[in-house]
Design a protein around this motif. Structure first.
Motif, PDB file in Angstrom:
ATOM      1  N   LEU A 114       0.865  -1.226   0.016  1.00  0.00           N
ATOM      2  CA  LEU A 114      -0.091  -0.056   0.049  1.00  0.00           C
ATOM      3  C   LEU A 114       0.961   1.365  -0.125  1.00  0.00           C
ATOM      4  CD1 LEU A 114      -3.036   0.671   0.069  1.00  0.00           C
ATOM      5  CD2 LEU A 114      -2.763   1.036   2.517  1.00  0.00           C
ATOM      6  N   GLY A 115       0.620   2.203  -1.003  1.00  0.00           N
ATOM      7  CA  GLY A 115       1.267   3.483  -0.877  1.00  0.00           C
ATOM      8  C   GLY A 115       0.232   4.763  -0.846  1.00  0.00           C
ATOM      9  N   GLY A 116       0.751   5.890  -0.925  1.00  0.00           N
ATOM     10  CA  GLY A 116       0.035   6.918  -0.565  1.00  0.00           C
ATOM     11  C   GLY A 116      -0.210   7.412   0.741  1.00  0.00           C
ATOM     12  N   THR A 117      -0.771   8.735   1.033  1.00  0.00           N
ATOM     13  CA  THR A 117      -1.294   9.033   2.345  1.00  0.00           C
ATOM     14  C   THR A 117      -2.606   9.640   2.415  1.00  0.00           C
ATOM     15  OG1 THR A 117      -0.596  11.399   1.419  1.00  0.00           O
ATOM     16  CG2 THR A 117       1.151  10.134   2.166  1.00  0.00           C
ATOM     17  N   SER A 118      -3.188   9.732   3.464  1.00  0.00           N
ATOM     18  CA  SER A 118      -4.265  10.077   3.657  1.00  0.00           C
ATOM     19  C   SER A 118      -4.802  11.468   3.055  1.00  0.00           C
ATOM     20  CB  SER A 118      -4.839   9.954   5.292  1.00  0.00           C
ATOM     21  OG  SER A 118      -4.131  10.833   5.905  1.00  0.00           O
ATOM     22  N   PRO A 119      -5.961  11.684   2.638  1.00  0.00           N
ATOM     23  CA  PRO A 119      -6.102  12.857   1.948  1.00  0.00           C
ATOM     24  C   PRO A 119      -6.130  14.086   2.649  1.00  0.00           C
ATOM     25  CG  PRO A 119      -7.742  11.281   1.430  1.00  0.00           C
ATOM     26  CD  PRO A 119      -7.047  10.720   2.579  1.00  0.00           C
ATOM     27  N   TRP A 126       0.047   3.006   4.679  1.00  0.00           N
ATOM     28  CA  TRP A 126       0.766   1.702   5.123  1.00  0.00           C
ATOM     29  C   TRP A 126       0.570   1.346   6.465  1.00  0.00           C
ATOM     30  CZ3 TRP A 126       4.634   1.464   8.671  1.00  0.00           C
ATOM     31  CH2 TRP A 126       5.251   2.424   8.699  1.00  0.00           C
ATOM     32  N   ILE A 127       0.292   2.505   7.250  1.00  0.00           N
ATOM     33  CA  ILE A 127       0.234   2.318   8.815  1.00  0.00           C
ATOM     34  C   ILE A 127      -0.663   1.626   9.212  1.00  0.00           C
ATOM     35  CG2 ILE A 127       0.171   3.388  10.979  1.00  0.00           C
ATOM     36  CD1 ILE A 127       1.750   5.892   9.934  1.00  0.00           C
ATOM     37  N   ARG A 128      -1.974   1.729   8.612  1.00  0.00           N
ATOM     38  CA  ARG A 128      -3.307   1.057   9.127  1.00  0.00           C
ATOM     39  C   ARG A 128      -3.110  -0.486   8.789  1.00  0.00           C
ATOM     40  NH1 ARG A 128      -8.355   3.320   6.437  1.00  0.00           N
ATOM     41  NH2 ARG A 128      -7.083   3.071   4.514  1.00  0.00           N
TER      42      ARG A 128
END
Length: 596
Positions: A114-119, A126-128
């Protein structure tokens, strides 16, 4: 084994305390947002997303505690059956350890992909899943320490070996085409219920084992589905309603409700039984949890009822039967679970639950009166101060109505209404000079209960996906509609199925299993989906009173020390009253669909 005991105790207390602190942070965040929105016409743009992250943190922290012996999210209808008891306990441990292994491997792999960040918050996504993996690892460590502390090394070795073997078999890539993935998952869920494994673990493992039967959900996808199901914004209301109920019980603030109910009906025939009923009806306005009310009423009323001449089994039966109302009269946790599982609007569901709750209460009042004896009337010492007692109890009476009205008419969101209810109860607890230890206990209890319920909802999400992809829901629809599209037949069939499911299934698990399947059938027959959802919840709540499980009977029996079998024997009249009210509702919604 003393070091193991000390470490296990430290982890249990530490995790529960942090769960309470996270819940406190969630409450503060939502209340600040409400204050900003309605009084300052501004707001924190990422408040809802931040609350969602905190909820997932709470779930990850609470998961390791859910396998404990005091976990309420398990049913053991074979508790009195000693044959093969050791085998059942070993299999339950296998499910706990294997489900935790599935979280570790699935969460870890999902985090790597998983990549990206919360909006809005800019936090790495990826932390979740990594949190899920860490939670599973911590759960394995804690469960091993707990078994070592109890001196059950042999059970630990056998369970761990079987769990590792099963995990290796699923992840080996071998596919068994003997049955559809959804049916394999359902079979494992039933097996998990039989061996009394914790329900969240059962559902997690069911989704994981389905991989070996050709499930399209890989391990990372399974973890993502669980996170998606547990992260729905509607679920944010659940911890706050649980907190309100826990504060009422721990602080004894509900005593005012008891006194007012006694002032109204205490001097009549079966007055104490009617007091229990009226207290349950009003207590549900701030609790939303039938199990909480069953424990509260058992502690409050059992001894006085026995002293007034009630047989212990009948007193216990009245307490258990009236506790049904708490998951029907708003705010009902069951309706929030149903809304999350079926996308039904929560406001109309709560409004329908209020009507259904009144109907059930009237039916129970008649049954309590008919089953009473003339000598079971108690002197009413409160009547002279009834108006004063009414003034003191009025805020508790109106709390549920305010919540329903606020949600129904769009004044506040379900989460905001729940937070306001919790804040009000917290303020009342402070005014009543509730000690800090009791308050922290309420936060810890609500935090751990929240983790179990939310994780159960999240863990059932993969099963709903599999039921859809395997065509089980479509097949069930075709089977029922083959009998005709007559709404009376559809409602009767659904009632029989749900009453049978309620014999063995926890209400949360049953809603998640049958809600997505039965709701399309009702819609196809022209039945109002919200009204059908209310009938569904009433059906399953009645299951809390029926053997072999009868979770409400079990709670009352455990609290009073009275055998559950005798309580079941005293239940038929109250069950008949509830079923009669259910049939009235069912005929009403079927007639509306048929004639209009």
């Amino acid at each position: 084994m003393k070091p193991a005991a000390a470490i296990a105790r430290f982890l249990e207390r530490g995790l529960a305390a942090v769960c309470g602190l996270v819940l406190l942070a969630m409450l503060a965040l939502v209340l600040v947002t409400v204050f900003q929105r309605y009084l300052l016409s501004s707001g924190f743009l990422g408040a809802e997303e931040a609350s969602g992250w905190l909820l997932l943190l709470l779930v990850c922290l609470g998961y390791p505690l859910l396998a404990g012996e005091n976990s309420a999210l398990r049913v053991d209808f074979l508790a009195s059956w000693t044959a093969f008891g050791h085998v059942r306990r070993v299999l339950a441990e296998v499910i706990v350890l294997a489900a935790s292994l599935a979280l570790v491997s699935g969460g870890w792999r999902a985090g790597l992909q998983l990549g990206g960040t919360s909006p809005l918050l800019g936090v790495d996504e990826w932390i979740r899943p990594a949190g899920l993996a860490a939670s599973g690892a911590l759960a394995i460590i804690l469960r091993c320490l707990q078994l070592l502390h109890r001196g059950e090394l042999r059970r630990l070795i056998i369970s761990a070996a079987l769990a590792l073997l099963g995990w290796a078999g699923v992840t080996s890539g071998l596919t068994l085409a003997v049955t559809p993935p959804s049916l394999a998952a359902l079979f494992l869920i039933l097996a998990g219920i039989v061996v009394a494994a914790p329900l969240p673990h059962v559902f997690i493992l069911a989704g994981f084992v389905a991989i070996a039967f050709g499930s399209p959900l890989t391990e990372p996808a399974l973890a993502a589905q669980i996170l998606s199901g547990a992260g729905r914004s509607l679920l944010l209301a659940i911890p706050f309603f649980l907190l309100a109920g826990a504060l009422l019980v721990v602080s004894r603030m509900a005593d005012g409700l008891v006194r007012f109910a006694a002032a109204l009906v205490g001097g009549r025939r079966a007055g104490l039984g009617q007091t229990v009923l009226l207290t349950s009806l009003t207590f549900s306005g701030a609790s939303g949890s039938s199990i909480a009310n069953a424990a509260f009423s058992a502690k409050t009323f059992f001894r006085p009822m026995v002293e007034q001449g009630y047989r212990p089994e009948r007193a216990s039966a009245i307490i258990a039967a009236t506790a049904v109302l708490d998951n029907i009269v708003p705010p009902s946790i069951a309706f929030f679970i149903l809304a999350a599982a079926t996308n039904l609007p929560v406001g109309p569901l709560l409004a329908g639950g209020l009507v259904a709750g009144v109907m059930l209460a009237v039916a129970l009042a008649g049954a309590i009166h008919l089953s009473s004896k003339p000598q079971e009337s108690t002197p009413n010492d409160e009547r002279g101060s009834i108006w004063l007692l009414a003034a003191r109890a009025l805020p508790f009476f109106g709390l549920g109505l305010v919540v329903v009205t606020g949600i129904r008419f769009g004044i506040v969101s379900p989460t905001e209404a729940a937070a306001l209810a919790a804040a009000y109860t917290l303020a009342a607890a402070l005014v009543s000079k509730m000690g800090g230890r009791g308050m922290m206990s309420a936060f810890r209890q609500a935090g751990v209960e929240t983790a179990g319920i939310i994780l159960l909802i999240g863990a059932a999400t993969p099963l709903a996906f599999l039921l859809a992809t395997d065509g089980v829901a479509a097949a069930a629809t075709g089977l029922v509609l083959a009998l005709g599209e007559n709404p009376f037949i559809v409602v009767a069939t659904a009632n029989l199925l749900l009453l049978a499911a309620g014999l063995v299934l926890d209400i949360g698990a049953a809603i998640l299993l049958f809600g997505p399947i039965l709701l399309p059938l009702a819609i196809a027959a022209g039945i109002d989906p919200v009204a059908f959802g209310v009938v569904l919840v009433v059906n399953l709540m009645i299951g809390g009173l029926t053997p072999p499980v009868g979770i409400l009977v079990q709670v009352v029996g455990a609290t009073t020390g009275h055998p559950a079998a005798r309580i079941f024997a005293a239940m038929p009249l109250y069950l008949a009253a509830l079923v009669g009210a259910l049939l009235t509702m069912s005929v009403g919604i079927a007639a509306e669909a048929y004639f209009f």
